[in-house]
Design a protein around this motif. Structure first.
Motif, PDB file in Angstrom:
ATOM      1  N   GLY A  13      53.490  45.525  53.565  1.00 26.23           N
ATOM      2  CA  GLY A  13      52.921  46.167  52.400  1.00 26.23           C
ATOM      3  C   GLY A  13      51.476  45.825  52.118  1.00 26.23           C
ATOM      4  N   HIS A  14      50.866  46.681  51.330  1.00 30.80           N
ATOM      5  CA  HIS A  14      49.474  46.541  50.929  1.00 30.80           C
ATOM      6  C   HIS A  14      49.413  46.664  49.411  1.00 30.80           C
ATOM      7  CE1 HIS A  14      45.038  48.129  51.375  1.00 30.80           C
ATOM      8  NE2 HIS A  14      45.128  47.020  50.650  1.00 30.80           N
ATOM      9  N   ALA A  15      49.003  45.621  48.759  1.00 35.34           N
ATOM     10  CA  ALA A  15      48.934  45.582  47.299  1.00 35.34           C
ATOM     11  C   ALA A  15      47.501  45.751  46.830  1.00 35.34           C
ATOM     12  CB  ALA A  15      49.493  44.266  46.772  1.00 35.34           C
ATOM     13  N   LEU A  16      47.322  46.565  45.802  1.00 39.91           N
ATOM     14  CA  LEU A  16      46.031  46.674  45.126  1.00 39.91           C
ATOM     15  C   LEU A  16      46.113  45.961  43.784  1.00 39.91           C
ATOM     16  CD1 LEU A  16      44.849  50.410  45.558  1.00 39.91           C
ATOM     17  CD2 LEU A  16      44.509  48.446  47.084  1.00 39.91           C
ATOM     18  N   VAL A  17      45.119  45.135  43.506  1.00 41.43           N
ATOM     19  CA  VAL A  17      45.007  44.457  42.215  1.00 41.43           C
ATOM     20  C   VAL A  17      43.726  44.938  41.570  1.00 41.43           C
ATOM     21  CG1 VAL A  17      44.844  42.249  41.021  1.00 41.43           C
ATOM     22  CG2 VAL A  17      46.252  42.449  43.088  1.00 41.43           C
ATOM     23  N   LEU A  18      43.821  45.533  40.397  1.00 42.86           N
ATOM     24  CA  LEU A  18      42.645  46.067  39.718  1.00 42.86           C
ATOM     25  C   LEU A  18      42.008  44.995  38.845  1.00 42.86           C
ATOM     26  CD1 LEU A  18      44.034  48.653  40.733  1.00 42.86           C
ATOM     27  CD2 LEU A  18      43.119  49.805  38.715  1.00 42.86           C
ATOM     28  N   SER A  19      40.688  44.921  38.918  1.00 38.96           N
ATOM     29  CA  SER A  19      39.942  43.868  38.227  1.00 38.96           C
ATOM     30  C   SER A  19      39.036  44.458  37.157  1.00 38.96           C
ATOM     31  CB  SER A  19      39.093  43.100  39.247  1.00 38.96           C
ATOM     32  OG  SER A  19      38.199  42.224  38.596  1.00 38.96           O
ATOM     33  N   GLY A  20      38.652  43.604  36.216  1.00 36.13           N
ATOM     34  CA  GLY A  20      37.636  43.965  35.238  1.00 36.13           C
ATOM     35  C   GLY A  20      36.248  43.845  35.820  1.00 36.13           C
ATOM     36  N   GLY A  21      35.255  43.956  34.967  1.00 38.26           N
ATOM     37  CA  GLY A  21      33.864  43.975  35.412  1.00 38.26           C
ATOM     38  C   GLY A  21      33.292  42.590  35.645  1.00 38.26           C
ATOM     39  N   VAL A  22      31.972  42.512  35.674  1.00 42.03           N
ATOM     40  CA  VAL A  22      31.251  41.273  35.953  1.00 42.03           C
ATOM     41  C   VAL A  22      31.692  40.179  34.964  1.00 42.03           C
ATOM     42  CG1 VAL A  22      28.977  40.191  36.034  1.00 42.03           C
ATOM     43  CG2 VAL A  22      29.290  42.524  36.904  1.00 42.03           C
ATOM     44  N   GLY A  23      32.018  39.034  35.511  1.00 37.15           N
ATOM     45  CA  GLY A  23      32.438  37.911  34.676  1.00 37.15           C
ATOM     46  C   GLY A  23      33.865  37.988  34.194  1.00 37.15           C
ATOM     47  N   ARG A  24      34.606  39.023  34.618  1.00 37.98           N
ATOM     48  CA  ARG A  24      35.992  39.202  34.141  1.00 37.98           C
ATOM     49  C   ARG A  24      36.982  39.282  35.308  1.00 37.98           C
ATOM     50  NH1 ARG A  24      37.222  40.794  29.153  1.00 37.98           N
ATOM     51  NH2 ARG A  24      38.946  42.051  29.967  1.00 37.98           N
ATOM     52  N   GLY A  25      36.617  38.745  36.451  1.00 38.22           N
ATOM     53  CA  GLY A  25      37.459  38.906  37.629  1.00 38.22           C
ATOM     54  C   GLY A  25      38.416  37.768  37.916  1.00 38.22           C
ATOM     55  N   GLY A  26      38.326  36.678  37.170  1.00 32.98           N
ATOM     56  CA  GLY A  26      39.135  35.512  37.492  1.00 32.98           C
ATOM     57  C   GLY A  26      40.629  35.772  37.457  1.00 32.98           C
ATOM     58  N   ALA A  27      41.104  36.475  36.427  1.00 32.85           N
ATOM     59  CA  ALA A  27      42.540  36.730  36.289  1.00 32.85           C
ATOM     60  C   ALA A  27      43.049  37.580  37.446  1.00 32.85           C
ATOM     61  CB  ALA A  27      42.820  37.409  34.956  1.00 32.85           C
ATOM     62  N   ALA A  28      42.293  38.603  37.822  1.00 34.49           N
ATOM     63  CA  ALA A  28      42.713  39.460  38.928  1.00 34.49           C
ATOM     64  C   ALA A  28      42.692  38.689  40.248  1.00 34.49           C
ATOM     65  CB  ALA A  28      41.815  40.692  39.012  1.00 34.49           C
ATOM     66  N   ARG A  29      41.728  37.798  40.422  1.00 35.01           N
ATOM     67  CA  ARG A  29      41.696  36.994  41.650  1.00 35.01           C
ATOM     68  C   ARG A  29      42.920  36.084  41.737  1.00 35.01           C
ATOM     69  NH1 ARG A  29      36.045  36.777  40.348  1.00 35.01           N
ATOM     70  NH2 ARG A  29      36.253  34.695  39.432  1.00 35.01           N
ATOM     71  N   LEU A  30      43.327  35.515  40.611  1.00 32.19           N
ATOM     72  CA  LEU A  30      44.542  34.699  40.603  1.00 32.19           C
ATOM     73  C   LEU A  30      45.754  35.528  41.023  1.00 32.19           C
ATOM     74  CD1 LEU A  30      44.066  32.731  37.253  1.00 32.19           C
ATOM     75  CD2 LEU A  30      44.118  31.729  39.541  1.00 32.19           C
ATOM     76  N   ALA A  31      45.869  36.734  40.467  1.00 30.85           N
ATOM     77  CA  ALA A  31      47.000  37.601  40.801  1.00 30.85           C
ATOM     78  C   ALA A  31      46.963  37.998  42.269  1.00 30.85           C
ATOM     79  CB  ALA A  31      46.984  38.842  39.905  1.00 30.85           C
ATOM     80  N   ALA A  32      45.772  38.321  42.771  1.00 28.37           N
ATOM     81  CA  ALA A  32      45.646  38.756  44.164  1.00 28.37           C
ATOM     82  C   ALA A  32      46.034  37.636  45.126  1.00 28.37           C
ATOM     83  CB  ALA A  32      44.215  39.223  44.430  1.00 28.37           C
TER      84      ALA A  32
END
Length: 509
Positions: free
Chosen positions: A256-275
């Protein structure tokens, strides 16, 4: 949950008080046993548990109520006295059921029953709470529960028979008059199966060490399951099936291939954790999708996780033309603007398996059109505040967390994972499960920023691998806590994904 040899144990079903009464009544009506015989088995089970914890005969004060829980108490008093314990029974109300009356009379041959409790008898004793148990039908009067609090204040060890008096066996909520001040029991001994009140907060946190005694009703459990509705069959989340986690032959797209959607500049930490969590749990590929301006920031922090610029819903829709994308994660650090609302809509219209967390849940709570797009392959992961915004009529004290989650899943038509130390997971077809991070599964270090984002990523990675939504939610919840316990004190959210390899090895994956 593990035994003394470190092997993982399958967990079990959880009973409501009505279900427990039903299987006891069926066993008695069948002629296979009597109420007195069941009471004798229950009392012996409590005594065995007490003696396993405190082997030397000592002093015990048994608090007996008027019902069958009190009847158990009279059996316990008799058996402890026969073993050389110094026993006193406090019974502020006379026994009112035939079996309780019979056992009170048997105790009366051996020892004393007092109606007024002398505080001088409490220091150093084992205090046995056999006041109400699962038979609680109304708030416990202060004169009853205050005796338990008084015993604890005197340094007594408190043993609850079935469940601590003042705790509802079906919701885990406190049902007591006045400012209930009883602390957690040292030991709770229940019968046949755990009860909902042992698992749901605050009752779960007040149970103390939990011992389950078999009183010979296993045959009736199958009958109960056969006749129960979907909402009535509740289990605890088990260690995952290894078939869900192991990898065999194949290539990266096989998983499988998962996409994790992130927020803008300075708001990517949570999405990086999920990814990162999605990749660690075995997704073949994970791509973090972010606004073009945030690409450099994310590229500086990521290696194995791929990046894709997604400026708007058109870009996301184009990305989703790739049939190899098998799951999405929306919410962690996403944002609450028009762009984010459109992204959630585009993702939901794709009908892919989706984890909806954090900001995505807030957007759905605000927008009925988005809510209508939620489908059966979605997993929603609200904490208490998000749950209350999504289902304001269910987030009240009138509903147990279990019932609220079941009704929410039916309402939204998807799997709902209501987070907490008593995480409840339910699908629209019922059959809820509870993941209990209490007692020997306690993981208080998860109470820190970002851990929920990791959970969302774990579930996303499992969805990407083709695991059904309910199984993904249950497996993700179990792995999440196990990873936290693997690391221990001082845990940060970013530590969790790196604990997964050890957890998976211990499972045998």
């Amino acid at each position: 949950m593990q035994n003394e040899n470190g092997k993982f144990l399958k967990m079990t079903e959880i009973l409501s008080s009505a279900q427990m009464r039903a299987i006891e009544a069926a066993q008695i009506e069948s002629g296979d046993t009597t109420g007195l015989a069941l009471m004798e088995l229950a009392g012996q089970g409590v005594v065995d548990a007490i003696c396993a914890r405190w082997p030397a005969p000592a002093k015990a004060v048994v608090f007996c109520g008027p019902g069958n829980n009190g009847g158990d108490g009279y059996v316990i008093a008799r058996k402890l006295a026969e073993m050389g314990w110094q026993v006193l029974v406090w019974a502020p109300v006379a026994p009112a059921t035939p079996d309780a009356v019979a056992n009170a009379q048997r105790w009366g041959v051996l020892g004393q029953v007092v109606k007024h409790l002398d505080p001088a008898c409490l220091p150093g004793c084992v205090a046995v709470d056999a006041l109400f148990g699962t038979g609680l039908t109304r708030p416990v009067a202060e004169k009853f529960w205050s005796a338990l609090a008084q015993a604890q204040q005197a340094g007594a060890k408190l043993v609850a028979v079935d469940i601590l008096s003042g705790i509802c066996a079906d919701s885990g909520q406190i049902r007591a008059d006045g400012a209930y001040s009883v602390q957690a029991a040292d030991l709770t001994v229940t019968f046949q199966e755990p009860k909902l009140g042992h698992m749901l907060l605050p009752g779960g946190a007040m149970t103390g060490a939990l011992v389950v005694v078999d009183i010979g009703l296993k045959g009736r459990m199958a009958e109960l399951r056969a006749g129960a509705s979907a909402e009535q069959v509740t289990q605890t989340v088990s260690p995952p099936d290894l078939a869900l986690l192991t990898k065999g032959a194949g290539h990266k797209y096989s998983y499988g291939h998962a996409l994790v959607l992130s927020g803008g500049v300075g708001r990517g930490g949570a999405a990086r954790l999920a990814a990162r969590a999605a990749l660690r749990v075995g997704a073949g590929l994970v791509t973090l999708c972010c606004p073009p301006a945030a690409l450099i920031e994310n590229a500086a922090r990521l290696d194995a996780i791929m990046l894709r610029p997604v400026a708007d819903e058109v870009a996301l829709t184009n990305a989703l033309t790739d049939p190899r994308i098998t799951a999405l994660c929306l919410g962690p650090g996403l944002g609450l603007g028009r762009r984010e609302c459109a992204l959630v809509a585009a993702a939901l219209r794709s009908k892919r398996p989706i984890v909806l967390d954090a900001d995505a849940l807030s957007l759905i709570a605000q927008n009925s059109d988005l809510r209508a797009l939620v489908h059966a392959d979605c997993v929603l992961t609200p904490h208490a505040g998000e749950f209350a915004r999504l289902w304001p009529d269910l987030g009240t004290s009138e509903h147990s967390k279990l019932k609220a989650t079941c009704r929410a899943a039916q309402d939204i038509g998807a799997v709902v994972l209501f987070k907490g130390a008593d995480t409840v997971i339910a699908g629209p077809d019922g059959f809820p499960e509870i993941h209990v991070a209490l007692r020997d599964r306690a993981a208080p270090w998860l109470a820190t920023a970002g851990t929920g984002d990791v959970l969302a990523g774990l579930i996303t990675g499992l969805l990407a691998r083709g695991i059904p939504p309910r199984s993904s939610a249950c497996t993700g919840a179990w792995l999440h806590v196990e990873a936290a316990r693997q690391f221990g004190a001082g845990l940060l959210a970013e530590d969790l994904p790196d604990q997964l390899p050890q957890v998976l090895r211990r499972l045998g994956a």
